[in-house]
Design a protein around this motif. Structure first.
Motif, mmCIF file in Angstrom:
data_model
loop_
_atom_site.group_PDB
_atom_site.id
_atom_site.type_symbol
_atom_site.label_atom_id
_atom_site.label_comp_id
_atom_site.label_asym_id
_atom_site.label_seq_id
_atom_site.Cartn_x
_atom_site.Cartn_y
_atom_site.Cartn_z
ATOM 1 N N ALA A 5 49.598 -26.301 -22.044
ATOM 2 C CA ALA A 5 49.226 -27.536 -21.349
ATOM 3 C C ALA A 5 47.760 -27.872 -21.598
ATOM 4 O O ALA A 5 47.402 -29.043 -21.788
ATOM 5 C CB ALA A 5 49.496 -27.400 -19.852
ATOM 6 N N PHE A 6 46.903 -26.857 -21.597
ATOM 7 C CA PHE A 6 45.478 -27.065 -21.859
ATOM 8 C C PHE A 6 45.275 -27.661 -23.248
ATOM 9 O O PHE A 6 44.589 -28.670 -23.409
ATOM 10 C CB PHE A 6 44.739 -25.732 -21.724
ATOM 11 N N VAL A 7 45.868 -27.020 -24.251
ATOM 12 C CA VAL A 7 45.722 -27.489 -25.630
ATOM 13 C C VAL A 7 46.269 -28.906 -25.768
ATOM 14 O O VAL A 7 45.632 -29.778 -26.370
ATOM 15 C CB VAL A 7 46.415 -26.528 -26.617
ATOM 16 N N ALA A 8 47.447 -29.161 -25.198
ATOM 17 C CA ALA A 8 48.035 -30.498 -25.280
ATOM 18 C C ALA A 8 47.126 -31.538 -24.624
ATOM 19 O O ALA A 8 46.967 -32.652 -25.146
ATOM 20 C CB ALA A 8 49.415 -30.505 -24.620
ATOM 21 N N GLY A 9 46.507 -31.182 -23.503
ATOM 22 C CA GLY A 9 45.599 -32.102 -22.827
ATOM 23 C C GLY A 9 44.367 -32.417 -23.658
ATOM 24 O O GLY A 9 43.963 -33.579 -23.767
ATOM 25 N N ILE A 10 43.777 -31.406 -24.245
ATOM 26 C CA ILE A 10 42.593 -31.609 -25.086
ATOM 27 C C ILE A 10 42.954 -32.481 -26.291
ATOM 28 O O ILE A 10 42.261 -33.452 -26.603
ATOM 29 C CB ILE A 10 42.011 -30.262 -25.564
ATOM 30 N N VAL A 11 44.028 -32.137 -26.957
ATOM 31 C CA VAL A 11 44.436 -32.881 -28.152
ATOM 32 C C VAL A 11 44.783 -34.322 -27.802
ATOM 33 O O VAL A 11 44.466 -35.252 -28.548
ATOM 34 C CB VAL A 11 45.606 -32.163 -28.861
ATOM 35 N N SER A 12 45.392 -34.550 -26.640
ATOM 36 C CA SER A 12 45.826 -35.899 -26.278
ATOM 37 C C SER A 12 44.660 -36.858 -26.051
ATOM 38 O O SER A 12 44.836 -38.071 -26.157
ATOM 39 C CB SER A 12 46.715 -35.864 -25.033
ATOM 40 N N VAL A 13 43.483 -36.354 -25.737
ATOM 41 C CA VAL A 13 42.330 -37.242 -25.509
ATOM 42 C C VAL A 13 41.310 -37.157 -26.640
ATOM 43 O O VAL A 13 40.254 -37.779 -26.567
ATOM 44 C CB VAL A 13 41.644 -36.965 -24.143
ATOM 45 N N SER A 14 41.623 -36.381 -27.658
ATOM 46 C CA SER A 14 40.694 -36.285 -28.785
ATOM 47 C C SER A 14 40.901 -37.469 -29.715
ATOM 48 O O SER A 14 41.877 -38.206 -29.613
ATOM 49 C CB SER A 14 40.877 -34.966 -29.531
ATOM 50 N N GLY A 15 39.967 -37.625 -30.622
ATOM 51 C CA GLY A 15 40.024 -38.738 -31.552
ATOM 52 C C GLY A 15 41.054 -38.540 -32.642
ATOM 53 O O GLY A 15 41.821 -37.569 -32.654
ATOM 54 N N THR A 16 41.036 -39.461 -33.561
ATOM 55 C CA THR A 16 42.035 -39.473 -34.615
ATOM 56 C C THR A 16 41.714 -38.532 -35.766
ATOM 57 O O THR A 16 42.614 -38.092 -36.463
ATOM 58 C CB THR A 16 42.189 -40.899 -35.167
ATOM 59 N N ASP A 17 40.458 -38.234 -35.969
ATOM 60 C CA ASP A 17 40.062 -37.376 -37.084
ATOM 61 C C ASP A 17 39.052 -36.367 -36.569
ATOM 62 O O ASP A 17 37.854 -36.508 -36.776
ATOM 63 C CB ASP A 17 39.465 -38.220 -38.214
ATOM 64 N N THR A 18 39.557 -35.360 -35.860
ATOM 65 C CA THR A 18 38.657 -34.431 -35.177
ATOM 66 C C THR A 18 38.984 -32.980 -35.492
ATOM 67 O O THR A 18 39.294 -32.201 -34.599
ATOM 68 C CB THR A 18 38.716 -34.673 -33.663
ATOM 69 N N PRO A 19 38.897 -32.576 -36.759
ATOM 70 C CA PRO A 19 39.228 -31.193 -37.098
ATOM 71 C C PRO A 19 38.297 -30.183 -36.423
ATOM 72 O O PRO A 19 38.721 -29.075 -36.099
ATOM 73 C CB PRO A 19 39.104 -31.148 -38.616
ATOM 74 N N GLN A 20 37.043 -30.566 -36.147
ATOM 75 C CA GLN A 20 36.118 -29.637 -35.495
ATOM 76 C C GLN A 20 36.623 -29.248 -34.111
ATOM 77 O O GLN A 20 36.623 -28.089 -33.734
ATOM 78 C CB GLN A 20 34.698 -30.234 -35.378
ATOM 79 N N LEU A 21 37.055 -30.236 -33.333
ATOM 80 C CA LEU A 21 37.546 -29.957 -31.988
ATOM 81 C C LEU A 21 38.837 -29.157 -32.050
ATOM 82 O O LEU A 21 39.008 -28.180 -31.334
ATOM 83 C CB LEU A 21 37.770 -31.247 -31.201
ATOM 84 N N ARG A 22 39.726 -29.549 -32.906
ATOM 85 C CA ARG A 22 41.008 -28.854 -33.006
ATOM 86 C C ARG A 22 40.807 -27.397 -33.423
ATOM 87 O O ARG A 22 41.548 -26.527 -32.983
ATOM 88 C CB ARG A 22 41.945 -29.603 -33.939
#
Length: 129
Positions: A5-22
């Protein structure tokens, strides 16, 4: 809160091209969940209640500030407070400096720290105090 759920939440509000965050999501989860940290989640979400409780005071302070001295930097792809928030700021404070970080989401400083640094530097070059 589960890891999934944590990962899904972070990914759902991240930008379209954000390999650093992922690439950092697992580390963020470990930090978040360390030593019972997950139990603190409700305490971290009080800002929403505080924002509502103090809205008039915050808006009065904003109204008393010269808008040309204000700068706002947002991840435009943020579904929580991105482009919509920037449009509202532009409507209410047309003389403020507004920078949309296209392709970045809710965590622009984690998604592309250099873009955030450039945005801040640009605001200062444009005459910010």
């Amino acid at each position: 809160m589960t890891r999934e759920a944590f990962v899904a939440g972070i990914v759902s509000v991240s930008g379209t091209d954000t390999p650093q965050l992922r690439a950092q999501v697992e580390e963020l989860w470990l930090e978040y969940s360390h030593d019972g940290g997950r139990r603190l989640t409700p305490q971290h979400l009080v800002y929403m209640k505080e924002r509502k409780a103090h809205a008039a005071r915050l808006e009065t302070a904003m109204a008393k500030t010269d808008p040309s001295r204000l700068a706002f930097l947002y991840g435009a792809a943020d579904p929580v407070s991105g482009k919509k928030q920037l449009e509202e700021i532009e409507r209410r404070l047309p003389d403020a400096r507004v920078t949309a970080l296209n392709g970045l989401g809710h965590f622009p400083m984690l998604e592309d720290a250099r873009a955030v640094a450039r945005g801040i530097a640009s605001a200062f070059r444009m005459g910010m105090p």
